[in-house]
Structure formats: structure tokens, C-alpha cells
Write an enzyme that holds these catalytic residues in place. Structure first.
Site, mmCIF file in Angstrom:
data_model
loop_
_atom_site.group_PDB
_atom_site.id
_atom_site.type_symbol
_atom_site.label_atom_id
_atom_site.label_comp_id
_atom_site.label_asym_id
_atom_site.label_seq_id
_atom_site.Cartn_x
_atom_site.Cartn_y
_atom_site.Cartn_z
ATOM 1 N N HIS A 7 27.036 48.111 36.904
ATOM 2 C CA HIS A 7 28.462 48.234 37.240
ATOM 3 C C HIS A 7 28.608 49.366 38.242
ATOM 4 O O HIS A 7 28.040 50.443 38.044
ATOM 5 C CB HIS A 7 29.272 48.525 35.974
ATOM 6 C CG HIS A 7 30.739 48.272 36.133
ATOM 7 N ND1 HIS A 7 31.531 49.048 36.941
ATOM 8 C CD2 HIS A 7 31.543 47.324 35.611
ATOM 9 C CE1 HIS A 7 32.779 48.584 36.898
ATOM 10 N NE2 HIS A 7 32.809 47.534 36.099
ATOM 11 N N ARG A 36 40.181 49.354 40.278
ATOM 12 C CA ARG A 36 40.104 48.908 41.680
ATOM 13 C C ARG A 36 40.987 47.690 41.886
ATOM 14 O O ARG A 36 41.596 47.521 42.937
ATOM 15 C CB ARG A 36 38.651 48.605 42.053
ATOM 16 C CG ARG A 36 37.837 49.870 42.276
ATOM 17 C CD ARG A 36 36.361 49.579 42.474
ATOM 18 N NE ARG A 36 35.700 49.270 41.221
ATOM 19 C CZ ARG A 36 34.879 48.249 41.021
ATOM 20 N NH1 ARG A 36 34.615 47.422 42.008
ATOM 21 N NH2 ARG A 36 34.328 48.039 39.845
#
Ligand SMILES: Cc1cc2nc3c(=O)[nH]c(=O)nc-3n(C[C@H](O)[C@H](O)[C@H](O)COP(=O)(O)OP(=O)(O)OC[C@H]3O[C@@H](n4cnc5c(N)ncnc54)[C@H](O)[C@@H]3O)c2cc1C
Length: 546
Positions: free
Chosen positions: A312, A335
Site C-alpha cells: 500500500h 486520497r
């Protein structure tokens, strides 16, 4: 124990072994002897002589679900709904696994929530996104099941009282389809994985009784098998409790033990299959040591994609312990809500909503490190303004703020200094963001920045091991496949991160929780059907003959 009971048990056991034809040859004699050993072991460990209830336990074989994350809970509930007896076994003191840590959301295409929000999505687009993310390695029949059942999975989860109406974009998706809970009016955080697991756990606890048991603090050590001709037949598991007491449980098995993203044991699957990432930090809990995969391999199950480990891009760096091996995840939804990533020059360097492997590679390529930290990991700076924080959900963000993982930016000058960047470059980056076509191909820009007036928040992030795409191979009934024979292992099912094939080489964010629900439900139903069919055959054999 009477002869009749003994013979009935023998017949039941033979049926479980797949033996319905009683022509006696050498192989059958061997199988019968093996059956006798298993019956005697079961009876010796669990039954008193002449105890009818013991026979009841054997003939009312339970579904033994190993692991109590979202896959295990879904399988248990569906197996119970299909009329089976269920024993849910969890090695940790508490249920939940990594599922309870999930913070971004669960995917669904053409869901009722998307329709309400007028989001124009389709099963076909979702399937295409999943296949394209998987680098040609996804098993298409499994992706079909995932996509076709995603809207009903969202309905099923929400039927337990989980509201999933906050829908965000995640990397690699071409539509908003990752469902999470909206911010709570009381200002408290509502972490999506924890809430889903809690709702299902409460339901499972309400079922506890004669037909449903939850055994926490109980570790499954191995799967018990026999051979029936070409077939491997799984007939139970050996478990141990925290005091080291061992017991054998006989029944149909669903493995839902999660992945190996924190496997630093002597038999580490990370070291064996992906040594180059084995020393990166991880977002996974300490229980994610791949035991289901190892138990499956030990009995001849087929493994797939074991070197496919998802890194990740955004694990939070703790200022006080930047090199810690365990990281809180900076959820992708940050995000998805607009957060951008900057390097030490104060510049963007990637599409923040690109595929996870692309974003991770871009972070490593920047070679940005922390000033004054020995052996600093590769880092990037994630910046958000208040609109983005609102979209993510202020209550959820509160936890990260409390932990000082997300900090207020006192001034752009201070931030530039911390990064080692020029303040004018930093200002320019913020002012230009979203003005023209994005230089990195980002298509969704929920909010832009005002470099002069925005209140900003910053987090330092680093890539971390997050998910293991590799695992046990399953068919569309969630039956675990034997290695090399293209035959399922009878009586052994699997769901969730312990399995492989749905995500191919790279998992789309939000697809794991969905996989747990879709394939957990399938595994539970399939295991119940297998049990019922096998018991029905056993009863047929048990009918008195002329
Ligand atoms: C921090 C974090 C955030 C995430 N966020 C998201 C997200 O937003 N959306 C998404 O789709 N995915 C997300 N993921 C991935 C997703 O949460 C997991 O992949 C998924 O929940 C795995 O579920 P599971 O049921 O297969 O395994 P788990 O939930 O990990 O459960 C497995 C259970 O099995 C138990 N177990 C293991 N071995 C044994 C044994 N031998 N005997 C008995 N019990 C055993 C473990 O203790 C554990 O409780 C996230 C993962 C992490 C770590």
C-alpha cells in the site's frame, strides 16, 4: 456403544470418504481401517460408551469455519441460514481479524446507494476495472461472481444495520463505488470495517445456541484428511486452546484465516515467495501469518499467485517511531477525498488515484527521506485542506489527528522547511493543482487548493505491506482445489484473503471486503449443501435393507 451405532458411524464415515460402493478390495480395506481409526479417535476423545448424543454430534456434522474476519462471519451466518450447525473458530481472543481494521470501504456496482446518489455505474465497468487491475492474472469466473453479486452484497451488509451511503472514488476505479458510512451526527468516528464486523458479530452472537458456537482463543493447527480414490477428503480439524489442550473437531471446513501480510515466522511465506519486500513495514495485524495457506498446502491444496503481495503506498509514519515495523494505514479514501502527494521538492509526482502498485513505485522512485533519521524509509507528504477532510469525514480523521499522524500545517514556510523544499515551489504546486489537464492523468479532482487561505493538514506516509493476493485456489463454489489434479478437495472450502484468483496480480481498493462477503456467503452455502448431501447419502445407507 452398541453395534448398530458403531456400524452407523462407520457407514457415515465411509460416505464422508466418498465410498458408496462396498465391493471390498485392498484399497477399501485400507480406507475402512482408516475410518475406524478416525471414529475411534473421535469417540475416544469426545464420547462415553453408549452415549447417543455422541452419535448425534457426528451425524449432525457442523460446518467448522476457521477465522472470524468478514469472510468467516459471512460464511458462518449463511451456513446457519442454510440449516447447518456451525462452529466458528478464532485463534485470537476477539473476532474481527484485519476486516475490523478496514477504513476505506466496500465496493458495489449498481448498488441502491449509487442509484440514490445518481452515480451511473454498471457491473460490466466494475468487472473491467477489476480485470484490468489484476494484470491478466484474475480468474475471470471468480471476478464475474464478485461483480454480479456486489450490489446484493451491499444490500446484505446493510441489512445488518450498516448504512453505506457515503460513496468515494478509489484508485484504479472508473466510477465512485467504494461504500462507507457517512459521518455520524454525534461526531464520533465510524470506521467502516469495524462497524461491518461488529454488526455481523452481534448477529452471530444472537445465534449462539445448540446449532451455533463461537470458540475464540482456539487455534486450528491442521486439517484432517483421508484419501478416497483420486480425491482428498477433508473430514475435520485439530484445534488447540491457549493452555495447549488439543481436540479434534469433525465436520465440513471453511478456511477464512486471512492473508500472510505479517508473516515473520520461521516458515514465513513472505520470505519464501517475496523476500524482497519481506522487511517492509506492514499494516496487518500480528495474526496475519498465513496459517490457512500453510495448512492447505500441507494436505495438497493448490496455491496461486504467492509472490503477489500488495504494497500500500500510504502507511502513516509516526514521528516518534519512523522505522516501526507496524503502520497505521493512511486509508486510500484520504486520497479519494482529494489528498495529494508531494516529494521533498514540494512537487506532485504521480496520479494519487492511480493503481496502488504504480503509486508505490512512484514514491520509491522519488527517494524522498526524512531529514535527520537514520535508515529513513522512502516517504512522501500527503496534503489535505478542510474540504477534503470534510469529505473523508472529520470524526474519522479525528483519530489520526489525535495520534498526530495528521498534523495542522502552521505555515507553508514551515512545511517547506520540514520537507527541504522551496516555499515558492510548494505554493506553485498548490495553485496549479486542478487548473489545467492533470500532468499525471488524474481524472477526478474533488477539490483544489487556495495556497493563500486554505487551512492545511499534512501526513508523512511510506509504502507498507498491505494485502497478499496469493493463497489457496478455489472454484466457483468456493471449494478449495487440489494441486495438480483439477479436482476440489472434498469438504474443504475457502473465502477471503486466504484464497487467490479474484484479484490476480493487484487488488483494487475496496474489493477485499466485497470478496469476503460474496465468497464467504458462497462458501457457507456450499459447505451446508455438501454436508446435507453427504448426510443424506449416509442416511440412505443407514436404511435397513432386506
Ligand atoms: C489496515 C487495513 C485496512 C484495510 N482497508 C480495507 C478497505 O477499506 N477495504 C477493503 O476492501 N479491504 C481493506 N483491507 C483489506 C481487508 O480488510 C482484508 O483483506 C480482509 O478483511 C480480510 O478478511 P478475511 O476475513 O479474509 O481475514 P481477516 O479479517 O484477517 O480474518 C482472519 C481471521 O482468522 C484468524 N485465524 C488465522 N489463522 C487461524 C487459525 N489457525 N485458527 C483460528 N483462527 C485463525 C485470524 O486471527 C483472523 O481473526 C484493509 C486491510 C488492512 C490491514
Amino acid at each position: 456403544m452398541t453395534n448398530t451405532i458403531f456400524v452407523r458411524q462407520l457407514k457415515t464415515m465411509l460416505t464422508w470418504l466418498g465410498i458408496r460402493n462396498f465391493t471390498i478390495g485392498k484399497r477399501q480395506i485400507f480406507q475402512i481401517l482408516l475410518s475406524l481409526v478416525v471414529i475411534m479417535t473421535v469417540n475416544a476423545s469426545r464420547c462415553d460408551a453408549d452415549d447417543e448424543s455422541c452419535v448425534q454430534e457426528i451425524t449432525d456434522r457442523p460446518i467448522i469455519v476457521v477465522g472470524s474476519g468478514l469472510a468467516g462471519l459471512s460464511a458462518s451466518i449463511e451456513a446457519y441460514n442454510a440449516g447447518a450447525n456451525v462452529v466458528l473458530v478464532e485463534k485470537e481472543p476477539r473476532v474481527g481479524g484485519n476486516s475490523a481494521k478496514a477504513t476505506s470501504g466496500i465496493n458495489g456496482a449498481a448498488s441502491k446507494y449509487q442509484k440514490n446518489a445518481e452515480i451511473d455505474d454498471s457491473v460490466g465497468t466494475f468487472k473491467k476495472d477489476t480485470l484490468s487491475s489484476g494484470d491478466g492474472l484474475c480468474v475471470e469466473s471468480l471476478v464475474d461472481l464478485l461483480a454480479n453479486n456486489s450490489a446484493s452484497a451491499i444490500d446484505w451488509v446493510s441489512s445488518f444495520g450498516v448504512e453505506l451511503s457515503n460513496i468515494v472514488f478509489m484508485g484504479g476505479h472508473s466510477q465512485q463505488r467504494t461504500h462507507r458510512e457517512p459521518a455520524r451526527p454525534d461526531g464520533k468516528p465510524s470506521p467502516v470495517g469495524f462497524n461491518i464486523v461488529s454488526a455481523l458479530r452481534k448477529h452471530a452472537e444472537s445465534l449462539v445456541g445448540d446449532k451455533f458456537a463461537i470458540k475464540t482463543g482456539t487455534k486450528v493447527e491442521r486439517v484432517i484428511t483421508t484419501k478416497a480414490g483420486e480425491d482428498i477428503v477433508a473430514s475435520g480439524v485439530q484445534v488447540s486452546d491457549s493452555d495447549g489442550n488439543r481436540e479434534e473437531l469433525i465436520g465440513t471446513i471453511v478456511l477464512a484465516t486471512g492473508g500472510y501480510g505479517n508473516d515473520h515466522t520461521d516458515s514465513s511465506l513472505l520470505q519464501e515467495f517475496k523476500p524482497e519486500v519481506a522487511n517492509l513495514p506492514t499494516t496487518n495485524g500480528p495474526f496475519a501469518t498465513g496459517e490457512g495457506v500453510k495448512m492447505g498446502r500441507a494436505i495438497g491444496a493448490q496455491l496461486m499467485h504467492m509472490d503477489k503481495v500488495q504494497i500500500h503506498p500510504t502507511g502513516f509514519i509516526e514521528v516518534t517511531d519512523p522505522n516501526s515495523a507496524s503502520k497505521f494505514l493512511a486509508p486510500e479514501a484520504l486520497r479519494g477525498s482529494g489528498g495529494i502527494l508531494l516529494n521533498s521538492e514540494g512537487k506532485r509526482f504521480t496520479n494519487e488515484l492511480g493503481r496502488r502498485d504504480d503509486v508505490t513505485a512512484a514514491i520509491f522512485a522519488q527517494k524522498t527521506t526524512l531529514k535527520g533519521v537514520d535508515n529513513s524509509p522512502s516517504v512522501a507528504y500527503m496534503l489535505l485542506n478542510e474540504d477534503m477532510c470534510d469529505k473523508f469525514g472529520q470524526p474519522n480523521l479525528g483519530f489520526y489527528k489525535f495520534k498526530k499522524l495528521v498534523r495542522p500545517v502552521e505555515s507553508l514556510k514551515d512545511l517547506a522547511e520540514e520537507m527541504g523544499a522551496d516555499v515558492e515551489t510548494l505554493k506553485e504546486t498548490l495553485s496549479n493543482y486542478g487548473k489545467d489537464a492533470d500532468p499525471f492523468g488524474k481524472k477526478v479532482i474533488p477539490y483544489t487548493f487556495n495556497a493563500d487561505s486554505d487551512k492545511l493538514w499534512v501526513a508523512v506516509i511510506t509504502p507498507a505491506i498491505h494485502y497478499t493476493m496469493g493463497g489457496l485456489s478455489i472454484n466457483t463454489q468456493a471449494n478449495i482445489m487440489a494441486d495438480g489434479s483439477n479436482r476440489p478437495i472434498k469438504g474443504l472450502y475457502g473465502a477471503g484473503e486466504v484464497t487467490a484468483g479474484v484479484h490476480g496480480g493487484n487488488r483494487l481498493g475496496g474489493n477485499s471486503l466485497l470478496e469476503c462477503v460474496v465468497f464467504g456467503r458462497i462458501a457457507g452455502k456450499s459447505a451446508a449443501t455438501y454436508t446435507q448431501d453427504t448426510l443424506a447419502s449416509a442416511r440412505e445407507l443407514d436404511e435397513p435393507t432386506e
